[in-house]
Design an enzyme around this catalytic site. Structure first.
Site, PDB file in Angstrom:
ATOM      1  N   ASP A 160       0.799  -1.423  -0.071  1.00  0.00           N
ATOM      2  CA  ASP A 160       0.057   0.130   0.268  1.00  0.00           C
ATOM      3  C   ASP A 160       0.683   1.589  -0.304  1.00  0.00           C
ATOM      4  O   ASP A 160       0.616   2.577   0.782  1.00  0.00           O
ATOM      5  CB  ASP A 160      -1.065  -0.129   1.281  1.00  0.00           C
ATOM      6  CG  ASP A 160      -1.782  -1.443   1.111  1.00  0.00           C
ATOM      7  OD1 ASP A 160      -2.147  -1.827   0.317  1.00  0.00           O
ATOM      8  OD2 ASP A 160      -2.173  -1.984   2.292  1.00  0.00           O
ATOM      9  N   ALA A 215      -4.466  -8.186  -3.747  1.00  0.00           N
ATOM     10  CA  ALA A 215      -3.486  -6.102  -3.846  1.00  0.00           C
ATOM     11  C   ALA A 215      -4.633  -5.577  -4.622  1.00  0.00           C
ATOM     12  O   ALA A 215      -5.565  -5.863  -5.498  1.00  0.00           O
ATOM     13  CB  ALA A 215      -2.443  -7.133  -4.691  1.00  0.00           C
ATOM     14  N   GLY A 216      -4.480  -4.743  -4.333  1.00  0.00           N
ATOM     15  CA  GLY A 216      -5.692  -3.746  -5.282  1.00  0.00           C
ATOM     16  C   GLY A 216      -4.546  -2.555  -5.253  1.00  0.00           C
ATOM     17  O   GLY A 216      -4.126  -1.506  -4.150  1.00  0.00           O
ATOM     18  N   THR A 272      -3.958   1.585  -6.760  1.00  0.00           N
ATOM     19  CA  THR A 272      -4.845   2.582  -7.670  1.00  0.00           C
ATOM     20  C   THR A 272      -4.039   3.357  -7.755  1.00  0.00           C
ATOM     21  O   THR A 272      -3.230   3.662  -8.280  1.00  0.00           O
ATOM     22  CB  THR A 272      -5.305   3.108  -6.425  1.00  0.00           C
ATOM     23  OG1 THR A 272      -5.792   2.226  -5.052  1.00  0.00           O
ATOM     24  CG2 THR A 272      -6.049   4.270  -6.180  1.00  0.00           C
ATOM     25  N   THR A 302       1.734 -12.979   3.535  1.00  0.00           N
ATOM     26  CA  THR A 302       0.559 -13.159   2.180  1.00  0.00           C
ATOM     27  C   THR A 302       0.844 -14.676   1.925  1.00  0.00           C
ATOM     28  O   THR A 302       2.447 -15.202   2.439  1.00  0.00           O
ATOM     29  CB  THR A 302       0.631 -12.667   1.732  1.00  0.00           C
ATOM     30  OG1 THR A 302      -0.104 -12.582   0.504  1.00  0.00           O
ATOM     31  CG2 THR A 302       1.905 -12.077   0.653  1.00  0.00           C
ATOM     32  N   GLY A 305     -11.590  -1.505   1.983  1.00  0.00           N
ATOM     33  CA  GLY A 305     -11.765  -1.259   3.284  1.00  0.00           C
ATOM     34  C   GLY A 305     -11.866  -1.206   4.362  1.00  0.00           C
ATOM     35  O   GLY A 305     -11.771   0.551   5.357  1.00  0.00           O
ATOM     36  N   LYS A 365       4.294   9.934  -1.014  1.00  0.00           N
ATOM     37  CA  LYS A 365       3.104  10.321   0.022  1.00  0.00           C
ATOM     38  C   LYS A 365       3.197  11.058   0.565  1.00  0.00           C
ATOM     39  O   LYS A 365       2.980  11.274   1.792  1.00  0.00           O
ATOM     40  CB  LYS A 365       2.123   8.638   0.218  1.00  0.00           C
ATOM     41  CG  LYS A 365       1.333   7.720  -0.529  1.00  0.00           C
ATOM     42  CD  LYS A 365       0.550   6.772   0.419  1.00  0.00           C
ATOM     43  CE  LYS A 365      -0.702   6.148  -0.581  1.00  0.00           C
ATOM     44  NZ  LYS A 365      -1.608   5.736   0.619  1.00  0.00           N
ATOM     45  N   LEU A 366       4.246  11.533  -0.113  1.00  0.00           N
ATOM     46  CA  LEU A 366       5.438  12.520   1.084  1.00  0.00           C
ATOM     47  C   LEU A 366       4.427  13.952   1.278  1.00  0.00           C
ATOM     48  O   LEU A 366       4.592  14.577   2.530  1.00  0.00           O
ATOM     49  CB  LEU A 366       6.323  13.435   0.354  1.00  0.00           C
ATOM     50  CG  LEU A 366       7.993  12.317   0.390  1.00  0.00           C
ATOM     51  CD1 LEU A 366       8.737  12.611  -0.319  1.00  0.00           C
ATOM     52  CD2 LEU A 366       8.383  12.261   1.937  1.00  0.00           C
ATOM     53  N   ASP A 367       3.715  14.484   0.849  1.00  0.00           N
ATOM     54  CA  ASP A 367       2.171  15.515   0.966  1.00  0.00           C
ATOM     55  C   ASP A 367       1.750  15.040   2.139  1.00  0.00           C
ATOM     56  O   ASP A 367       0.602  16.282   2.716  1.00  0.00           O
ATOM     57  CB  ASP A 367       1.174  15.843  -0.874  1.00  0.00           C
ATOM     58  CG  ASP A 367       0.666  14.193  -0.859  1.00  0.00           C
ATOM     59  OD1 ASP A 367       1.989  13.558  -1.075  1.00  0.00           O
ATOM     60  OD2 ASP A 367      -0.536  14.518  -0.547  1.00  0.00           O
ATOM     61  N   GLY A 387       1.212  13.718  -4.414  1.00  0.00           N
ATOM     62  CA  GLY A 387       0.151  13.878  -4.703  1.00  0.00           C
ATOM     63  C   GLY A 387      -0.033  12.385  -5.262  1.00  0.00           C
ATOM     64  O   GLY A 387       0.752  11.858  -6.440  1.00  0.00           O
TER      65      GLY A 387
HETATM   66  P1  IMP Z   1      -4.033 -12.398   2.264  1.00  0.00           P
HETATM   67  O1  IMP Z   1      -2.737 -12.567   0.908  1.00  0.00           O
HETATM   68  O2  IMP Z   1      -5.333 -12.065   2.071  1.00  0.00           O
HETATM   69  O3  IMP Z   1      -3.892 -14.357   2.590  1.00  0.00           O
HETATM   70  O4  IMP Z   1      -3.140 -11.698   3.613  1.00  0.00           O
HETATM   71  C1  IMP Z   1      -2.560 -11.679   3.975  1.00  0.00           C
HETATM   72  C2  IMP Z   1      -1.664 -10.751   5.097  1.00  0.00           C
HETATM   73  O5  IMP Z   1      -1.658 -10.348   3.656  1.00  0.00           O
HETATM   74  C3  IMP Z   1      -2.702 -10.157   5.864  1.00  0.00           C
HETATM   75  O6  IMP Z   1      -2.218  -9.051   6.698  1.00  0.00           O
HETATM   76  C4  IMP Z   1      -3.161  -8.884   4.496  1.00  0.00           C
HETATM   77  O7  IMP Z   1      -4.016  -7.609   5.023  1.00  0.00           O
HETATM   78  C5  IMP Z   1      -2.505  -8.928   4.126  1.00  0.00           C
HETATM   79  N1  IMP Z   1      -2.298  -8.329   2.745  1.00  0.00           N
HETATM   80  C6  IMP Z   1      -2.381  -9.070   1.301  1.00  0.00           C
HETATM   81  N2  IMP Z   1      -2.755  -8.320  -0.102  1.00  0.00           N
HETATM   82  C7  IMP Z   1      -2.022  -7.001   0.812  1.00  0.00           C
HETATM   83  C8  IMP Z   1      -2.165  -5.647  -0.242  1.00  0.00           C
HETATM   84  O8  IMP Z   1      -2.292  -5.360  -0.602  1.00  0.00           O
HETATM   85  N3  IMP Z   1      -1.497  -4.596   1.048  1.00  0.00           N
HETATM   86  C9  IMP Z   1      -1.533  -4.550   1.994  1.00  0.00           C
HETATM   87  N4  IMP Z   1      -1.498  -6.040   2.810  1.00  0.00           N
HETATM   88  C10 IMP Z   1      -1.909  -7.057   2.330  1.00  0.00           C
END
Ligand code: IMP
Length: 512
Positions: free
Chosen positions: A23, A49-50, A52, A281, A377, A405-407, A502
């Site tokens: 993140d 993963a997410g 953005t 993970t 979320g 993310k310095l800002d 930013g």
């Molecule tokens: P899993 O990957 O869903 O098995 O989660 C295992 C750990 O990795 C948990 O603490 C999740 O919050 C963390 N985690 C998995 N993917 C991310 C991500 O993209 N960003 C931050 N934490 C993550």
């Protein structure tokens, strides 16, 4: 020379990884570097993963598609590598979003050996978490595991199946009879395990939207095999044309001198191999795992850029976090399950980055940085930048760094940086080293038994107290901020190559 040329130099394969717990804004830099690349590839993780990306006033969040997909119309290739955990439902949903926004994906390839996420993986992941929440030592839950706070996307079970030689891969979607045989074999084993858990919880989980609200549920056998088969057959039809031998593609691309960008997921400290195990993970999200996950060799990477958040850190889920603002109070609050951005804003409207109370200061940081999971979320636990952990992490990704993310800390009056730890736990052996209370550590050890007892020693710096989001040249940055950058460079032995002020592509500074 353009900023991108300055950043990439003579490299033809560049990897972007995160030096922390994810993140950190990799998605933005992958998007920036995608302008330079011909091929953009993901190699680890899955829908956990997410990523953005902000373009103008539009925000795009991808879970499985590489962030370079927005450049598909320019003829760039996007690859979902064989090391990823692929949930077809999520890919298809993301493709539908692209279609609705008229974004092309004609050059998207999915590895034939990506690990296939099946309903039983999501069920097992969620049921285990639920049991562990109730106490993994409890005799009522003999099969429960450690509580990790997973994203519930089936990641752990899918990689476990792969290593147990029970898994299915995307290629199986192309051969439905073989898929059926492997599915049935896999389910037999899963049923043995699932029967150890609370049937009511299983039933509830099976009705989760990620499991199509009960479409795969069967009262007697938990799983309706026919429903799974039908659904995955459709997935195969939808994705079939994109499934390819991507390793061969990558080898050729490299041999032809194409510019390759490798997009990391999560962060080093969440890697199953080098992270704070077991609070990690289940893929190796370091540079090594990423390279392996796309079928290249480590020595193919000419430049590895390790992302570091500018002077603060976050973590989602369980596990030690020495610099966490508000300590266990913060960890408990963020792990409650029902805390959202709205709840938090209502509950702590005044919390700011300058709060005297560390817990509230952490809330303030979360609000300022909008640190709420792109996938779940969930509120991200927040704390100060931790140099001992950074020193450890950099051993795996090298010294070339990007500050993001310095800002977020523009308003901050005092910035603290953890430079060392004071170990306050019981005597503990880590290989040949015996740790004892009162020991000072310069570099972190990823073992939670140790890290959980490390008390940060901080150095304090005055904040720069002005808005930096409009600055585009390093020399125009506030002097106080530059002092901090130099301090971290020296303390951790890294070189900051670029900075982000930013979320937008334009809000990027590449250093001379
Ligand atoms: P899993 O990957 O869903 O098995 O989660 C295992 C750990 O990795 C948990 O603490 C999740 O919050 C963390 N985690 C998995 N993917 C991310 C991500 O993209 N960003 C931050 N934490 C993550």
């Amino acid at each position: 020379m353009s900023a991108l040329q300055k950043l990439t130099g003579s490299a033809s394969t560049v990897a972007v990884v995160c030096n922390q717990w994810g993140d950190t804004g990799k998605g933005k830099f992958v998007d920036v570097l995608a302008e330079w690349a011909d091929v953009i590839a993901r190699g680890t993780g899955g829908a956990n993963a997410g990523h953005t990306i902000h373009v103008g006033d539009k925000k795009h969040v991808f879970h499985l598609l590489p962030s370079g997909i927005l450049y598909d119309h320019e003829g760039k290739w996007n690859i979902v590598g064989g090391g990823t955990a692929l949930d077809p439902r999520v890919v298809i949903e993301e493709l539908a979003i692209l279609e609705s926004e008229k974004i092309s994906y004609k050059n998207l390839l999915i590895a034939q050996n990506a690990k296939l996420v099946l309903p039983q993986h999501i069920v097992l992941d969620r049921v285990r978490e639920s049991a562990a929440k109730k106490g993994f030592d409890s005799p009522e839950h003999p099969a429960a595991a450690v509580r990790i706070g997973t994203t519930g996307r089936g990641i752990g079970p899918v990689y476990a199946d792969y290593y147990a030689r029970l898994g299915l891969c995307t290629n199986d979607l192309l051969n439905i009879e073989i898929f059926k045989k492997k599915l049935e074999r896999n389910l037999r084993e899963k049923l043995l395990v699932l029967r150890q858990y609370d049937p009511a919880v299983i039933k509830e989980v099976m009705h989760h939207p990620h499991l199509q609200n009960g479409r795969f549920w069967n009262e007697q056998n938990i799983f309706d095999v026919e429903a799974i088969l039908e659904t995955y057959k459709e997935y195969g039809k939808r994705l079939g044309d994109m499934i390819a031998d991507t390793e061969e593609f990558m080898h050729k691309a490299r041999a032809q001198g194409r510019k390759i960008l490798l997009e990391g997921a999560q962060g080093n400290l969440l890697s199953v191999d080098i992270g704070t195990y077991p609070y990690v993970t289940s893929s190796d999200c370091s540079m090594r795992g990423l390279v392996q996950g796309v079928g290249l060799r480590e020595r193919d990477v000419d430049l590895c850029l390790g992302i570091v958040r500018g002077f603060y850190m976050t973590r989602v889920g369980e596990g030690p976090f020495p610099t966490e603002l508000g300590g266990t109070k913060s960890a408990e609050w963020c792990g409650k399950g029902e805390v959202t951005k709205v709840v938090e804003s209502k509950e702590f409207p005044e919390a700011s980055v300058n709060d005297k109370d560390p817990f509230l200061q952490g809330v303030g940081m979360r609000k300022a940085g909008n640190e709420y999971g792109a996938t779940t979320g969930r509120p991200r636990r927040t704390g100060w930048l931790d140099i001992p952990l950074l020193r450890y992490s950099m051993e795996h990704s090298g010294p070339e760094a990007i500050f993001t993310k310095l800002d977020v800390l523009d308003e901050c009056e005092e910035i603290k940086i953890c430079t060392k730890y004071d170990y306050q736990g019981p005597e503990y052996r880590w290989g040949k080293t015996l740790f004892h209370p009162g020991m000072t550590l310069d570099k972190a050890v990823p073992d939670p038994e140790l890290l959980g007892h490390c008390v940060p020693i901080y150095e304090s710096f005055p904040g720069w107290k002005e808005s930096i989001s409009g600055i585009r040249e390093y020399k125009a940055m506030p002097a106080k901020l530059k002092t901090l950058v130099s301090f971290v460079e020296k303390a951790a032995g890294l070189r900051v190559r670029a900075l982000s002020v930013g979320p937008d592509r334009e809000q990027t500074i590449v250093r001379e």
